[in-house]
Design an enzyme around this catalytic site. Structure first.
Site, PDB file in Angstrom:
ATOM      1  CG  ASP A 145     -25.394   7.401 -19.277  1.00 44.08           C
ATOM      2  OD1 ASP A 145     -26.386   8.051 -18.496  1.00 44.08           O
ATOM      3  OD2 ASP A 145     -24.909   7.989 -20.206  1.00 44.08           O
ATOM      4  CB  ILE A 154     -22.445   9.089 -18.086  1.00 45.53           C
ATOM      5  CG1 ILE A 154     -23.316  10.218 -17.227  1.00 45.53           C
ATOM      6  CG2 ILE A 154     -21.102   8.710 -17.239  1.00 45.53           C
ATOM      7  CD1 ILE A 154     -22.666  11.451 -16.867  1.00 45.53           C
ATOM      8  CG  ASP A 155     -22.845   5.330 -22.172  1.00 45.25           C
ATOM      9  OD1 ASP A 155     -22.176   4.520 -21.653  1.00 45.25           O
ATOM     10  OD2 ASP A 155     -24.016   4.883 -22.353  1.00 45.25           O
ATOM     11  CB  CYS A 156     -21.699  11.227 -25.193  1.00 44.15           C
ATOM     12  SG  CYS A 156     -22.720  10.301 -25.984  1.00 44.15           S
ATOM     13  N   GLY A 178     -16.490   8.202 -23.283  1.00 47.97           N
ATOM     14  CA  GLY A 178     -16.113   7.985 -24.663  1.00 47.97           C
ATOM     15  C   GLY A 178     -15.016   9.082 -25.204  1.00 47.97           C
TER      16      GLY A 178
END
Length: 395
Positions: free
Chosen positions: A133, A161-163, A166
């Site tokens: 991220d 950014i990860d979330c 996803g």
């Protein structure tokens, strides 16, 4: 609402973005089998287990497999050939080594929805780069607009950014499932952290393309829009005020009985308010400090002005009445600490349905035997795989 109760998901992801995708599918009823290497997901023990506990609940089952073994590869290939959805987060090209890339799976399973969650996507000059991220925050330009102008850029202190990746992956997977049901054709969904972060920079990119102006850092404020920053009430209590246009500015001034500011030529327009930001702050804070923070926030919000207290994590968890009313906190169990814990549930609901949260994360290989039995393996075959080291089974 459990639309995916008949959907089998093979989860070949680690870290955050991929697990955030499959957790959303699990919350909507999907049967998610999480394939982990013999040593477990690399994020199992990070931050005392809190990361893993946050993104690997809601009924995910753990199957521990050594993909470096022939038997392990054959097992995962069989699972992929019968899955409705495969979600993987390897770098491009890695799945081909194991015979579980999209083209190989599609030959046996033409309706499969195969979702790849990567740092940079399936092609392009960065495709093979490893990424987490904060690296994406730096490369996408996002970090360049975060922080104060006289200090170096900083990262956002959460895996945003990860979330978001996803969530986008779960959205596109759901859309592809609908399309597969309609047409009988599967799809290869290609979602990357970089694409998501670059998309977040959309209006700054558009402004640059139109004017040549490069966005800069403005601390807690937002360049060109004022008042739009952290201010302070009595006792130096901080709150955020977001009066980003003339209508909201007028509401703000009237709410605090400062109509005189509306007649001040320095504050007639957003541009002028921004140019005279120090003078505006001095005028506003002199009045704001006459109010208790909660009273002031109530006054502003009742006037239709976006404003709210700046909280820390402890205040959010322990004191926020809206968090409690929306039932955002759920019980989980942290396997790393072997203790019960609290986490924020997924932000999905309808007016009739709030998902029941299964807060137990799976032990490594906890469901290996169960999953294999469901696939028709005999006890002797399961034990042979365990003894060969192809799988790890929790006793």
């Amino acid at each position: 609402m459990q639309p995916f109760t008949d959907v089998d998901v093979l989860d070949l992801t680690q870290s955050i973005a991929g697990p955030a995708c499959t957790q959303r599918l699990a919350t909507l009823g999907a049967n998610v089998v999480k394939v982990e290497p013999p040593g477990g997901d690399a994020f199992r023990d990070l931050i005392g287990g809190s990361m893993f506990a946050t993104f690997n609940t809601d009924g995910k089952r753990s199957l521990a497999v050594d993909l470096k073994s022939d038997e392990g590869q054959e097992l995962v290939q069989e699972l992929a050939h019968s899955a409705d959805v495969v979600v993987e987060s390897f770098r491009p090209g890695v799945t081909e080594k194991f015979g579980i890339d999209y083209e190989s799976v599609k030959e046996h399973n033409p309706e499969v929805v195969y979702t790849s969650v990567t740092g940079f996507g399936q092609d392009g000059p960065y495709a093979d780069f490893p990424a987490y991220d904060p690296v994406i925050q730096a490369m996408s330009g996002l970090m360049s607009v975060i922080g104060y102008p006289d200090r170096p850029p900083v990262r956002i202190g959460a895996s945003v950014i990860d979330c978001a990746t996803g969530a986008n992956a779960a959205f596109m997977t759901s859309a592809a499932l609908h399309e597969a049901a309609r047409t009988g054709e599967g799809a290869h969904v290609d979602i990357s952290l970089f694409d998501v972060a670059a998309g977040w920079m959309g209006y700054w990119a558009a402004k640059y393309a139109e004017t040549g102006e490069v966005a800069t850092r403005h601390g807690t404020s937002f360049g060109g829009l004022s008042p739009n920053d952290i201010y302070h009430a009595a006792g130096d209590e901080p709150f955020y005020l977001c009066a980003v246009n003339d209508m909201l500015w007028e509401r703000t001034a009237r709410a605090i009985d400062r109509e005189d500011l509306l007649e001040d030529p320095r504050f007639e327009t957003n541009a002028k308010r921004d140019d005279h930001g120090d003078a505006l702050r001095e005028e506003l804070e002199a009045t704001f400090r006459e109010y208790e923070r909660d009273d002031l926030v109530d006054l502003l919000t009742e006037a239709g002005v976006p404003a709210g207290p700046r909280r820390d994590v402890a205040e959010l968890v322990d004191e926020d009445p809206h968090v409690e009313a929306r039932e955002m906190l759920v019980d989980v169990y942290n396997l790393e600490t072997d203790e019960p814990a609290r986490a924020v549930r997924l932000p999905v609901r309808t007016t009739e349905w709030v998902p029941e949260f299964e807060g137990q994360t799976p032990e490594l290989g906890e469901h290996t035997r169960e999953v294999l039995r469901e696939r028709g393996y005999t006890e002797a075959e399961v034990e042979a795989l365990v003894e060969a080291g192809a799988v790890v089974a929790d006793e």
